[in-house]
Design an enzyme around this catalytic site. Structure first.
Site, PDB file in Angstrom:
ATOM      1  N   ASP A 351       0.860  -1.173   0.000  1.00 26.46           N
ATOM      2  CA  ASP A 351       0.000   0.000   0.000  1.00 26.46           C
ATOM      3  C   ASP A 351       0.906   1.237   0.000  1.00 26.46           C
ATOM      4  O   ASP A 351       2.092   1.149   0.309  1.00 26.46           O
ATOM      5  CB  ASP A 351      -0.896  -0.028   1.240  1.00 26.46           C
ATOM      6  CG  ASP A 351      -1.709   1.236   1.371  1.00 26.46           C
ATOM      7  OD1 ASP A 351      -2.325   1.643   0.377  1.00 26.46           O
ATOM      8  OD2 ASP A 351      -1.709   1.828   2.469  1.00 26.46           O
ATOM      9  N   THR A 353      -0.168   5.085   1.016  1.00 21.45           N
ATOM     10  CA  THR A 353      -0.363   6.043   2.101  1.00 21.45           C
ATOM     11  C   THR A 353      -0.357   5.352   3.464  1.00 21.45           C
ATOM     12  O   THR A 353      -1.137   4.435   3.714  1.00 21.45           O
ATOM     13  CB  THR A 353      -1.690   6.796   1.911  1.00 21.45           C
ATOM     14  OG1 THR A 353      -1.678   7.416   0.626  1.00 21.45           O
ATOM     15  CG2 THR A 353      -1.856   7.860   2.981  1.00 21.45           C
ATOM     16  N   ASP A 547      -1.914  -0.567   5.919  1.00 19.95           N
ATOM     17  CA  ASP A 547      -2.105   0.085   7.207  1.00 19.95           C
ATOM     18  C   ASP A 547      -3.243  -0.531   8.014  1.00 19.95           C
ATOM     19  O   ASP A 547      -3.530  -0.092   9.111  1.00 19.95           O
ATOM     20  CB  ASP A 547      -2.333   1.592   7.027  1.00 19.95           C
ATOM     21  CG  ASP A 547      -3.576   1.902   6.203  1.00 19.95           C
ATOM     22  OD1 ASP A 547      -4.352   0.971   5.935  1.00 19.95           O
ATOM     23  OD2 ASP A 547      -3.766   3.069   5.828  1.00 19.95           O
TER      24      ASP A 547
END
Length: 684
Positions: A351, A353, A547
């Site tokens: 991922d 961000t 995240d």
């Protein structure tokens, strides 16, 4: 001599092997506090077991060669020998009988067969030796289980039972279970923080080692997040509770520890089936020995030397050691299944961000589109109001930019979050939408958008009553340790690294190209799942790193999902298979190294056990191994496995984090820092 849990036993641990429903379990203790205790304890236990083994085996060898055991057998009548065997082994015999009635074969079943063979052959000293080692193993298991349980009890006691709470203007002390989310808790210097929450006021130096595995304290002030079981070393705090009790990060960690063995490694299931077919094989070898040699003592020796249960011990002990050592480094692993999969991984999906980047983007441009009647600050205020209750990192960047300019925000109505696209609200009777290009109808992008995208910036489009009125541009910063960690993954033979992001092509390329990794842009959460499945369909073992929030579905779908910076994120701990409690990319290659070392140790354990047992069976079958020596020798593989697996407890000690030596490429470090240093500007 220790047993792995069977499928019908508590999944949280290794069973004691008694098969009588006693409930004694060997917990994995895979949290930093529990494992610090367990690591030292395991070393001491291993030393004591080793000394006992050496002394007993040494005495047996001396007594056998000197003829002392033969004279003792002649002097002591067999009823006394039988009474000693029954007195010493009756608790284990009961468990074997119960298991047999249920149609189960356990390690104690194997040992009991060897014991019966010794008694039938008149090798009473050998029978006593077998009973001794059965009871020694039983004692070690129960003692280890009790220590492990105590370690977890001590861990749960890290969180205080009471707390001071502000209610009706007064400060009262209450049990933690009575605190409600939203209430304000007072933490004084030297006290433990009882809840997860956000600091309302005050300043303190916080030790969060029990949560993140990081021994260095952190500074906490207004707006900072703090966790239950950490404590304020200096200073005081007023904390607004967001989670209490089992809902806190610490409570979830304990739950994860208790369930860590539920996902056992596939290689461990081989050991679980071992006892079922191993016993008939041994009996066949013993029968062949008797038919060919008519030597009852050699036949008994075959049964005695083969009664070790070390094959069943080979996998779980190594897994426990690695899970514990990892937790001490801030790595929570849900079970051996994921260590085995991670050791075979050849695809890593990333991922952007909050994973590759710091997840703290800054607004650099506020652009008014043609026909807009707003000032730049008004556009920013509208966007910040719309994003007021959004949890997306870009929403935080918008709110921060508005706060920096001291802009007043209104209260949005009819808030609607659209996953992967943006948000839509009503403000003063008008519909305001803020989000990615996908939120709006298809159409040509304004020239300003192309210009910003070419700079690798992430764009947020602002729409009022269906008409685009402005663009906000933001940049994020690459984590400084990422380049070194990715280089380490390549050295480990990872064939394919790929960035998956919902951002546009230009933004993705600006991040991926300097790292020399593949990328796919403009992805929704469902697209990420499809990509994971695509690689799995090709026979690849896929690791997904995210995240734990927007990426939760892909983390769950991957063979191994790794959540970055999971401290405080319940979604991350629930969705991922491995949780990195610190936002530190050096932990990624480190956990892969741990997985590979663990599987290497497991294979050594199994190989050693096979060779040892084959050697022992051969010597016994040819009459070269007396029954008493055979009885003592069955403990040898257990000691070897414990010694080999104990090395895993020292993983990560005394060496710098993976990748710290290489660091990020100087040119990329400069490029990544540039957006962070550039002041936010306004264009109109």
């Amino acid at each position: 001599m220790l047993n792995p849990a069977s499928d019908d036993k508590p999944a949280s641990a290794l069973a004691c092997g008694c098969d009588d429903g006693c409930g004694v379990t060997l917990s994995t203790g895979s949290t930093p506090a529990a494992q610090n205790a367990m690591a030292g304890f395991s070393t001491g236990l291993l030393t004591a077991f080793g000394v006992t083994l050496v002394v007993v085996v040494g005495f047996v060898v001396f007594a056998e060669w000197s003829g002392l055991l033969d004279r003792l057998t002649e002097f002591v009548p067999w009823p006394l020998w039988l009474a000693a065997v029954l007195a010493g082994g009756h608790p284990i015999f009961r468990s074997v009988i119960r298991a047999t009635l249920r149609g189960k074969v356990t390690s104690h079943t194997l040992m009991t067969v060897g014991l019966i063979a010794a008694m039938l052959a008149g090798a009473w000293p050998a029978a006593i030796i077998i009973v001794f080692f059965m009871r020694l193993a039983d004692y070690i298991e129960h003692f280890t289980a009790e220590r492990a349980r105590k370690a977890v009890r001590d861990l749960t006691e890290l969180a205080p039972e009471t707390a001071r709470v502000e209610r009706k203007g007064a400060e009262i002390e209450l049990p933690v279970v009575e605190i409600q989310a939203g209430e304000t808790v007072i933490v004084r210097p030297g006290e433990k923080i009882p809840v997860d929450g956000e600091v309302v006021s005050g300043q303190a130096t916080i030790n969060q080692a029990a949560i993140t595995g990081e021994s260095m304290p952190v500074e906490a002030g207004p707006g900072a997040r703090v966790f239950a079981a950490s404590f304020a070393q200096l200073g005081h705090l007023r904390v607004r509770a967001t989670a209490v009790g089992t809902d806190t990060t610490f409570g979830r960690v304990i739950k994860m520890v208790e369930e860590a063995d539920k996902h056992r490694a596939p290689i461990q299931r081989i050991a679980d089936r071992f006892a079922t077919w191993y016993l008939p094989v041994v009996v066949a070898i013993a029968a062949a020995t008797y038919l060919l040699s008519s030597n009852a003592l050699a036949t008994a020796a075959v049964l005695m030397v083969a009664c070790s249960c070390s094959f069943a011990l080979a996998t779980p002990v190594a897994m426990i050691a690695s899970i514990g050592a990892s937790a001490r480094r801030g790595l929570l692993i849900k079970g051996g299944k994921y260590l085995e999969a991670l050791a075979k991984a050849d695809v890593v999906l990333l991922d952007k961000t909050g994973t590759l980047t710091l997840g703290r983007p800054q607004i650099t441009d506020v652009v008014l589109l043609h026909g807009s009647d707003l000032e730049p600050d008004c556009l920013l205020a509208l966007a910040a109001t719309a994003e007021r209750y959004s949890e997306h990192p870009l929403a935080e960047a918008v709110r921060t930019a508005a706060a920096d300019r001291r802009l007043a925000l209104a209260e949005p109505e009819d808030f609607e979050a659209i996953p992967g696209k943006g948000v839509r609200v009503r403000i003063d009777g008008r519909t305001i939408a803020v989000g990615s290009r996908r939120l709006f109808p298809e159409g040509a992008l304004p020239n300003e958008a192309f210009e910003l995208q070419e700079q690798g910036k992430t764009l947020l489009f602002v729409e009022r009553d269906g008409q685009p009125i402005g663009i906000l541009a933001a940049t994020d910063t690459l984590r400084p340790e990422v380049p070194g960690a990715i280089a380490e993954l390549r050295k480990m033979g990872i064939e394919h690294l790929e960035l998956l992001t919902g951002d546009n092509e230009l933004t993705a390329a600006a991040l991926a190209k300097p790292l020399d990794i593949h990328y796919r842009a403009n992805l929704l959460p469902d697209d990420k799942i499809a990509i994971v499945k695509e690689h799995q369909a090709r026979g690849r073992v896929v690791v997904m790193i995210g995240d734990g929030v927007n990426d939760a579905p892909a983390l769950a779908q991957a063979d191994v999902g790794i959540a970055m910076g999971a401290a405080g994120s319940g979604v991350a701990i629930e969705a991922a298979h491995i949780a990195l409690m610190r936002e530190d990319w050096t932990l990624v290659p480190e956990v892969m190294h741990i997985a590979r070392r663990t599987m290497k140790a497991v294979k050594i354990n199994i190989g050693f056990t096979v060779i040892y047992n084959l050697t022992g069976l051969s010597l016994a079958a040819f009459g070269l191994l007396p029954p008493t020596i055979a009885a003592a020798a069955q403990a040898g593989p257990d000691f070897g496995i414990l010694a080999n697996s104990a090395r895993l407890l020292r993983q990560g000690r005394g060496r710098p984090p993976t990748g710290s030596g290489s660091g990020p490429h100087p040119r990329w470090q400069e490029d990544a820092a540039a957006p962070h240093l550039r002041p936010a500007g306004v264009r109109s």
